[in-house]
Design a protein around this motif. Structure first.
Motif: not given
Length: 302
Positions: A1-5, A254-261, A275-283
């Motif tokens: 299982m893969s997780y993004a956050f 199979q549809h995980a996006a590349p890492v974006i921070a 203050e900071a925010t971020g999105k990490v698909p499939d980190a």
């Protein structure tokens, strides 16, 4: 299982104290989040907390990268405990060698998301909560005088909140030559929301209020972080207040996006507000941990 956050962090000096002695750090590519609270009333608390988060974020990610390259066994419980013990010695020695740093110390709480596991290490009364299925649960146990009285059945929770020495911590990095950090692991589920926070939040806002706000703000982690800090300040803001909010999401590999921070630092950072925010698909995915890293199993309970 893969997780993004998704994640968001915010720290604020509060409404009373002139300095912000809290520190927060995140390495989203490694799934690593750290919060520290320099102990109030001590010299250079802000130095101790900054030392802790800066060194831990650097050393822990370096160890992870080394094990990925070499295939060495990644004994994660030992890695976390050793890093906190080493940091304790560094802060303790720095305090001994400089009158300006005499007595400095800091709490710390570390959350490390690797594969389908959450690893948590802490010393002091900075906390980690998990919001799952509509329920808020405190994952860490405070290392404090009031918690020891609670555990012994000598006071109720309400009485503990009113104790004159309720903020006296029994473990902290730099407070003594030795420290015994707690390290535990927990399963991760789709939809989990993790909250790391200093006692500047929990001293001003009840767990019932925290849980209600999280439920109202989901799935917006940035709004959750901002409103938690605002709530503590509106209640009086007697201490520095810091939060890190992380929302875990299962993803289709199979549809995980590349890492974006991405990070956005508040313009008021020079005033102790960050203050900071971020999105990490499939980190970091579970197959990566299992194939690239051999994670040592913790010893079975006696």
């Amino acid at each position: 299982m893969s997780y993004a956050f998704d994640f968001a962090l915010k720290t604020h000096p509060g409404q009373v104290r002139p300095l912000n002695e809290d520190a927060v750090a995140a390495d989203p590519d490694a799934g690593l989040f750290i919060l520290a609270d320099g102990l109030g009333g001590y010299n250079a608390g802000e130095i101790a907390s900054t030392m802790a988060v800066s060194a831990l974020i650097t050393n822990l990610t370096a160890t992870l990268d080394h094990c990925r390259r070499t295939g060495d066994v990644f004994d994660l419980p030992n890695v976390l405990a050793s890093a906190l013990i080493e940091m304790n010695g560094d802060i303790f020695r720095a305090a001994l060698n400089s009158a300006a740093f005499e007595g400095m110390a800091t709490t710390v709480v570390v959350a490390w998301l690797l594969g389908a596991q959450l690893w948590v290490a802490h010393a002091g009364d900075s906390r980690l909560y998990r919001h799952r299925g509509g329920k808020l649960e405190q994952i860490t146990r405070d290392h404090s005088f009031s918690q020891e009285l609670l555990d012994a059945g000598m006071v109720t929770e309400e009485e503990a909140r009113l104790l004159p020495a309720k903020n006296l911590v029994t473990r902290a990095l730099g407070a003594a030559a030795d420290v015994e950090p707690e390290v535990h692991d927990y399963d991760v589920q789709d939809g989990d929301l993790l909250l790391l926070c200093s006692d500047g939040l929990t001293e001003m806002v009840t767990e019932y209020e925290i849980g209600g706000l999280i439920a109202a703000c989901l799935p917006d982690v940035a709004d959750t972080a901002r409103r938690l800090v605002d709530m503590a300040n509106e209640a009086g803001g007697r201490d520095n207040v810091s939060v890190i909010v992380v929302r875990v999401m299962a993803v289709d590999e199979q549809h995980a996006a590349p890492v974006i921070a991405e990070s956005v630092i508040d313009a008021n950072e020079q005033n102790g507000i960050t203050e900071a925010t971020g999105k990490v698909p499939d980190a970091i995915t579970e197959p990566e941990v299992n194939t690239v890293l051999e994670v040592a199993e913790p010893p079975a309970d006696e």
